[in-house]
Enzyme design. Structure first.
Site, PDB file in Angstrom:
ATOM      1  N   SER A  88       0.892  -1.261   0.004  1.00 14.15           N
ATOM      2  CA  SER A  88       0.007   0.027  -0.053  1.00 14.15           C
ATOM      3  C   SER A  88       0.944   1.381   0.037  1.00 14.15           C
ATOM      4  CB  SER A  88      -0.928  -0.078   1.188  1.00 14.15           C
ATOM      5  OG  SER A  88      -0.184  -0.009   2.493  1.00 14.15           O
ATOM      6  N   THR A 191      -1.949   3.771   4.094  1.00  8.95           N
ATOM      7  CA  THR A 191      -0.967   4.818   3.846  1.00  8.95           C
ATOM      8  C   THR A 191      -0.011   4.749   5.173  1.00  8.95           C
ATOM      9  OG1 THR A 191      -2.451   6.043   2.616  1.00  8.95           O
ATOM     10  CG2 THR A 191      -0.733   7.255   3.765  1.00  8.95           C
ATOM     11  N   THR A 209       1.999   7.062   0.010  1.00 10.26           N
ATOM     12  CA  THR A 209       1.090   5.801  -0.507  1.00 10.26           C
ATOM     13  C   THR A 209       0.977   5.432  -1.786  1.00 10.26           C
ATOM     14  OG1 THR A 209      -1.292   5.150  -0.078  1.00 10.26           O
ATOM     15  CG2 THR A 209      -1.015   7.460  -0.986  1.00 10.26           C
ATOM     16  N   GLY A 221      -5.653  10.448  -4.130  1.00 11.31           N
ATOM     17  CA  GLY A 221      -6.447  10.711  -2.558  1.00 11.31           C
ATOM     18  C   GLY A 221      -6.161  11.579  -1.828  1.00 11.31           C
ATOM     19  N   ASP A 222      -6.302  11.572  -0.914  1.00  9.80           N
ATOM     20  CA  ASP A 222      -6.067  12.670   0.125  1.00  9.80           C
ATOM     21  C   ASP A 222      -4.613  12.869   0.826  1.00  9.80           C
ATOM     22  OD1 ASP A 222      -5.986   9.898   1.573  1.00  9.80           O
ATOM     23  OD2 ASP A 222      -6.085  10.929   3.589  1.00  9.80           O
TER      24      ASP A 222
END
Ligand code: ASP
Length: 330
Positions: A88, A191, A209, A221-222
């Site tokens: 990941s 992450t 991540t 993503g964030d």
């Protein structure tokens, strides 16, 4: 540092005694800042998930051998980016639905300096690239091919685009039944986010991540979004996030937590409030996991998740620990 501490202590005593100080006499705000400055800080690093343990080991070693807190949070998460068993984080991670690994990372210092990269390919250490964006460009964020070209211009090695054996096997299995649908679930994404503070109260954080497994090509993503996956303000504290990035971005998760701490919430209370907010805004709560981790300037820390399973690692002067975070659903 002793000299500076003595000076600041002397300044504070002078202020308490009502003696005006050149350049900083007066406001209550100034007094409060100085009051914080004379404290003994509790140096520590905290990271998301089990892989935070070896990452923290490295960060702690960097801090103890004279590195800065930014060096520590960068080199700490590089351990995870290098870990071939990790699916990941890093280039060995699970790919998007086209079978391509794209990485997101961000780094932030307590003074507001920050850098990030998104949707970047073939760069083994996106966290180092994010740091270079922070330190060597006038920008905060580079994405995609531009980020990769910047890595080349900085002399960073460009890796072969090839799935790791474990990722290839998982991807092939996924393709059998996936019907090309991105999977939104509570697994398949973990992450590493790290936040830390040194003995002088300097703070920094990092987040890196390979993102949500089997995402649409181009999905970000964030983790590289400052204020979502990571936020640090060393007047207050730092926070980082893991889990379904879409839900973290929606609530500006890390920023929200730091601002709640600024208003007086403890890190634990702030993480719990942010999870509550995420739950209330979630578009698909049954398939959502988010975990938040926070540290304040006083050295207090907290973590909270939507559902059980999230844990975090902490290294500090007295040792290290891996703790299961509490969660909204039991
Ligand atoms: N937050 C990451 C993302 O959405 C994945 C994770 O932490 O699980 O890309």
């Amino acid at each position: 540092m002793g000299g500076r501490r003595k000076f600041i202590k002397h300044s504070l005593l002078s202020t308490l005694a009502g003696i005006p100080l050149a350049g900083n006499a007066g406001s209550l705000q100034t007094f409060r800042k100085e009051e914080k400055t004379v404290k003994n800080f509790t140096p520590q690093v905290l990271s998301t998930w089990n892989h935070g343990m070896p990452a923290n080991d490295k960060a702690w070693e960097v801090l103890n051998s004279g590195g800065t807190i930014v060096d520590a949070v960068e080199q700490g998460v590089m351990v995870t980016e290098n870990d071939l068993s990790n699916l990941s984080v890093g280039l060995q991670g699970l790919p998007d639905r086209e079978g391509i690994v794209t990485l997101d990372a961000s780094i932030m210092k307590g003074d507001g300096s920050c850098g990030s990269v998104a949707f970047v390919r073939q760069v083994k250490h996106p966290i180092t690239l994010a740091r270079k964006v922070m330190e060597k460009t006038p920008h905060v964020m580079l994405a995609g091919e531009g980020a990769r070209l910047f890595a080349i211009s900085e002399g960073m090695p460009i890796e072969q685009e090839e799935l790791s054996p474990k990722a290839r096997e998982a991807y092939m299995r996924w393709k059998e039944n996936a019907k090309y649908q991105p999977v939104i679930n509570i697994e398949n994404h973990d992450t590493i986010g790290m936040v830390g503070m040194d003995e002088n109260g300097a703070m920094a954080g990092s987040c890196t991540t390979s993102g949500l497994a089997y995402k649409m090509h181009g999905r970000v993503g964030d983790s590289p979004i400052i204020g979502a996956g990571l936020f640090v303000d060393e007047e207050v504290g730092a926070a980082t996030a893991t889990g379904l990035g879409e839900e973290v971005i929606r609530i500006c998760g890390a920023f929200l937590i730091v601002e709640l701490m600024r208003q007086g919430r403890t890190p634990q209370e702030a993480c719990e409030e942010a999870v509550k907010r995420a739950v209330s805004k979630s578009k698909d709560i049954d398939n959502t996991q988010i975990g938040f981790l926070a540290l304040n300037k006083e050295g207090e820390f907290g973590a909270f998740a939507i559902r059980p399973g999230f844990n975090f690692a902490r290294h500090h002067g007295q040792g290290k620990s891996l703790t299961d975070a509490r969660s909204w659903y039991k």
